[in-house]
Design a protein around this motif. Structure first.
Motif, PDB file in Angstrom:
ATOM      1  N   ASN A   1       0.818  -1.211   0.000  1.00  0.00           N
ATOM      2  CA  ASN A   1       0.000   0.000   0.000  1.00  0.00           C
ATOM      3  C   ASN A   1       0.849   1.256   0.000  1.00  0.00           C
ATOM      4  O   ASN A   1       0.823   2.039   0.935  1.00  0.00           O
ATOM      5  CB  ASN A   1      -0.938   0.020   1.202  1.00  0.00           C
ATOM      6  N   VAL A   2       1.617   1.434  -1.058  1.00  0.00           N
ATOM      7  CA  VAL A   2       2.396   2.661  -1.182  1.00  0.00           C
ATOM      8  C   VAL A   2       1.535   3.680  -1.904  1.00  0.00           C
ATOM      9  O   VAL A   2       0.836   3.356  -2.855  1.00  0.00           O
ATOM     10  CB  VAL A   2       3.688   2.392  -1.977  1.00  0.00           C
ATOM     11  N   ASP A   3       1.597   4.904  -1.402  1.00  0.00           N
ATOM     12  CA  ASP A   3       0.802   5.968  -1.985  1.00  0.00           C
ATOM     13  C   ASP A   3       1.221   6.200  -3.448  1.00  0.00           C
ATOM     14  O   ASP A   3       2.382   6.497  -3.721  1.00  0.00           O
ATOM     15  CB  ASP A   3       1.007   7.247  -1.161  1.00  0.00           C
ATOM     16  N   GLU A   4       0.258   6.054  -4.365  1.00  0.00           N
ATOM     17  CA  GLU A   4       0.572   6.121  -5.802  1.00  0.00           C
ATOM     18  C   GLU A   4       1.143   7.485  -6.196  1.00  0.00           C
ATOM     19  O   GLU A   4       2.123   7.567  -6.933  1.00  0.00           O
ATOM     20  CB  GLU A   4      -0.690   5.831  -6.622  1.00  0.00           C
ATOM     21  N   ASP A   5       0.509   8.531  -5.684  1.00  0.00           N
ATOM     22  CA  ASP A   5       0.946   9.883  -6.052  1.00  0.00           C
ATOM     23  C   ASP A   5       2.384  10.137  -5.627  1.00  0.00           C
ATOM     24  O   ASP A   5       3.183  10.700  -6.376  1.00  0.00           O
ATOM     25  CB  ASP A   5       0.039  10.930  -5.390  1.00  0.00           C
ATOM     26  N   ARG A   6       2.687   9.690  -4.431  1.00  0.00           N
ATOM     27  CA  ARG A   6       4.039   9.932  -3.926  1.00  0.00           C
ATOM     28  C   ARG A   6       5.059   9.117  -4.709  1.00  0.00           C
ATOM     29  O   ARG A   6       6.170   9.566  -4.967  1.00  0.00           O
ATOM     30  CB  ARG A   6       4.106   9.599  -2.447  1.00  0.00           C
ATOM     31  N   LEU A   7       4.626   7.888  -5.084  1.00  0.00           N
ATOM     32  CA  LEU A   7       5.499   7.045  -5.888  1.00  0.00           C
ATOM     33  C   LEU A   7       5.795   7.733  -7.220  1.00  0.00           C
ATOM     34  O   LEU A   7       6.936   7.758  -7.697  1.00  0.00           O
ATOM     35  CB  LEU A   7       4.817   5.699  -6.129  1.00  0.00           C
ATOM     36  N   GLU A   8       4.739   8.333  -7.779  1.00  0.00           N
ATOM     37  CA  GLU A   8       4.870   9.082  -9.035  1.00  0.00           C
ATOM     38  C   GLU A   8       5.900  10.196  -8.863  1.00  0.00           C
ATOM     39  O   GLU A   8       6.792  10.372  -9.702  1.00  0.00           O
ATOM     40  CB  GLU A   8       3.503   9.673  -9.385  1.00  0.00           C
ATOM     41  N   LEU A   9       5.775  10.920  -7.760  1.00  0.00           N
ATOM     42  CA  LEU A   9       6.690  12.021  -7.481  1.00  0.00           C
ATOM     43  C   LEU A   9       8.125  11.514  -7.401  1.00  0.00           C
ATOM     44  O   LEU A   9       9.042  12.080  -7.990  1.00  0.00           O
ATOM     45  CB  LEU A   9       6.291  12.693  -6.163  1.00  0.00           C
ATOM     46  N   PHE A  10       8.300  10.400  -6.668  1.00  0.00           N
ATOM     47  CA  PHE A  10       9.644   9.840  -6.531  1.00  0.00           C
ATOM     48  C   PHE A  10      10.213   9.471  -7.898  1.00  0.00           C
ATOM     49  O   PHE A  10      11.376   9.729  -8.185  1.00  0.00           O
ATOM     50  CB  PHE A  10       9.600   8.593  -5.620  1.00  0.00           C
ATOM     51  N   ARG A  11       9.357   8.865  -8.746  1.00  0.00           N
ATOM     52  CA  ARG A  11       9.815   8.451 -10.073  1.00  0.00           C
ATOM     53  C   ARG A  11      10.200   9.656 -10.902  1.00  0.00           C
ATOM     54  O   ARG A  11      11.229   9.674 -11.565  1.00  0.00           O
ATOM     55  CB  ARG A  11       8.697   7.691 -10.781  1.00  0.00           C
TER      56      ARG A  11
END
Lengths: 288, 286
Positions: free
Chosen positions: A162-172
């Motif tokens: 359950n990793v926050d998708e938006d934050r993952l996007e930001l990291f990417r």
């Protein structure tokens, strides 16, 4: 004005704060209950053979802790197994949880088995493990391990998934490496959840140990309770049960403490403590 | 329209999804069987799947011994859960409505929680006897806390704006409680019920291990001590079955009672309401 008046008069009248008065009321209720129990038993409403008197339970505490001192041996036997089984089970749980969580293919295939495992009362495997591994410590540790495994496993799995998708996007989009994503995004969110699993596991470990001891009946606090009850020495059985209450409370508080230190960023005081330390370090570095 | 178009694709998707699962399951069983046959695993400790299947066949079809025990354990768990849930919910409602009551009851609830409920097993058996009563009592005691704490947490949630709205249209305390607090507590309560039901089953089974004359737990420990591992595993799988029955019944209830959380259930409920409404309108026109 009215409020300050009433608080003033209360302060003047009792000389006690609200908190102190509450504690007194708590103690009053508790003592009344104990007294009622004792009186009920002495008056013959409660059969002391089955419902031991508070005074007898107190005497039993003295007996098993000081005079005979036999509880220490059993307590030690139980706790060693609890910690061994907990360590093994939770390490296995977190390890496998992470393994499964990071691998979508494994996750898909393991799901039905997890559901089946979740529905099975896991303590029920105890007789099977005892039959397979024989009487003695190995089967007990195996039972505790099994009981401890599940909560850390599930929580690690869900924490990692359950990793926050938006934050993952930001990291990417900022070009974070896999390791950075893990360390700075996944772990900070997953660790509190994992710690919650560990807390459940340690509580379950104690229950698992007790069940194993009920079946094996050779040593440990569980077998002690069983023997005392069989001999209708209920006062001593209750002394053992209250010992477990204290133990349970210590485990609860201990895990809370560990949680606050491991997952410090989830708790205000921990955050401040670590922040202070880091500021100090940075200042020292700057001074140099 | 969308319903019709989605259904077949979901079905085929399910079949395609199911096949690899089945293959894996069969492969694991075959490997296991082979390992026992070649002697890599001793069959006394871990019996081969075919032996477990034979034991299940025997328990369920030829000898039919399981049913009696199955229903005894199921009854113990369900009745124990119902007692525990009734006490927990009433105490939680009383605690939510009355602040001093909550303050003076919660320490005892916490003491009950930190004591491993299972430690009470021998005492409960001495109090309630070897029959089903002691199993229900233990199931009730250990299912109490998760239900109590979830119900209480649900009922004392802060609602801020929504409560302001209720007050501004002149809702009474009773209405705020029944129409706002209870409905918003229900999802958490059901989560508590699910945990409670699982722990109730554990309580029943553990009490059966300790001392009992009938039940799946008795059957299982009897088979284990006879080193009849295949039958023992068959009994364990029966417990899993009980667990699954209990869990999915509660899930079903959750779906029906807290219907507004699921899109499809909410749509069904509003369709039913619309039907009733049009029927009512039609009648008035007559």
């Amino acid at each position: 004005m009215a409020v300050s008046d009433s608080t003033l008069s209360e302060g003047a009248g009792g000389g006690l704060s609200l908190r102190q008065r509450r504690i007194l009321t708590h103690a009053g209720i508790f003592l009344t209950l104990i007294a009622l129990w004792e009186i009920g038993s002495r008056a013959g409403w409660l059969d002391p053979l089955f419902y031991p008197r508070p005074s007898n339970i107190l005497r039993s505490f003295w007996l098993i802790y000081v005079q005979n001192g036999n509880v220490w041996y059993h307590l030690y036997a139980t706790m060693i197994l609890v910690f061994a089984g907990f360590a093994a089970g939770s390490i296995l749980g977190v390890g496998l949880g992470a393994l499964v969580g990071f691998n979508p293919l494994v996750r898909r295939f393991i799901k039905p088995y997890v559901i089946v495992l979740e529905a099975t009362p896991r303590i029920a495997v105890a007789p099977l493990l005892i039959a397979a591994l024989g009487f003695g410590a190995p089967s007990k540790v195996a039972i505790i391990m099994l009981v401890c495994f599940f909560a850390p496993f599930i929580n690690t799995l869900s924490g990692v998934v359950n990793v926050d998708e938006d934050r993952l996007e930001l990291f990417r989009s900022l070009g974070a490496s896999k390791w950075q994503t893990l360390r700075k995004l996944v772990l900070p969110d997953a660790v509190p959840v994992i710690m919650a699993g560990e807390r459940l596991a340690l509580t379950a470990a104690l229950s698992g140990a007790l069940v194993a001891e009920f079946i094996q009946r050779n040593e440990g606090i569980g077998s002690l309770i069983l023997v005392y009850t069989r001999n209708l020495n209920m006062a001593s059985a209750f002394a053992c049960i209250f010992t477990l209450t204290i133990l349970g409370f210590l485990i609860f508080r201990g895990m809370e403490w560990v949680d606050h230190h491991v997952a410090f960023w989830k708790h205000e005081p921990g955050l401040e403590r670590v922040g202070r330390r880091r500021r100090r370090k940075m200042k020292e570095a700057l001074d140099e | 329209m969308s319903d019709v178009s989605q259904r077949p694709s979901r079905l085929t998707g399910g079949a395609f999804g199911l096949l690899p699962h089945l293959l894996l399951f069969v492969a694991i069983l075959a490997l296991w069987e082979l390992a026992v046959m070649t002697g890599v695993i001793t069959s006394i400790m871990i019996p081969q799947p075919s032996a477990v299947a034979a034991a299940i066949w025997k328990l369920y079809v030829t000898e039919r011994t399981i049913y009696e025990h199955f229903f005894i354990t199921l009854t113990e768990a369900v009745v124990g859960f119902l007692i525990g849930a009734a006490v927990a919910v009433s105490l939680a409602v009383a605690s939510a409505l009355n602040e001093p009551f909550k303050r003076y009851v919660s320490p005892y609830a916490i003491v009950l929680n930190v004591t491993p409920g299972i430690a009470l097993t021998p005492v409960i058996i001495a109090w309630f006897g070897y029959g089903m009563g002691s199993k229900m009592a233990l199931a009730a005691i250990i299912s109490f806390f998760p239900i109590y704490v979830n119900t209480l947490t649900g009922l004392v949630q802060r609602h801020g704006d929504r409560e302001d709205l209720f007050r501004s249209v002149g809702a009474t305390d009773r209405q705020v409680f029944l129409k706002l607090r209870v409905p918003s507590a229900l999802p958490l309560m059901f989560a508590g019920f699910k945990i409670g039901l699982t722990t109730a089953l554990i309580g029943a089974v553990v009490a059966e291990f300790a001392q009992a004359t009938a039940g799946v737990g008795v059957l299982m420990s009897r088979f284990s001590f006879q080193l009849n591992m295949a039958s023992s595993i068959a009994a364990l799988l029966s417990m899993t079955l009980i667990g699954l029955i209990l869990f999915y019944s509660m899930e079903f209830l959750d779906d029906r009672v807290v219907f507004w959380r699921r899109e499809s259930r909410r749509a069904a409920a509003s369709r039913a309401k619309a039907r009733r409404w049009t029927a009512l309108m039609g009648k008035e026109e007559d």
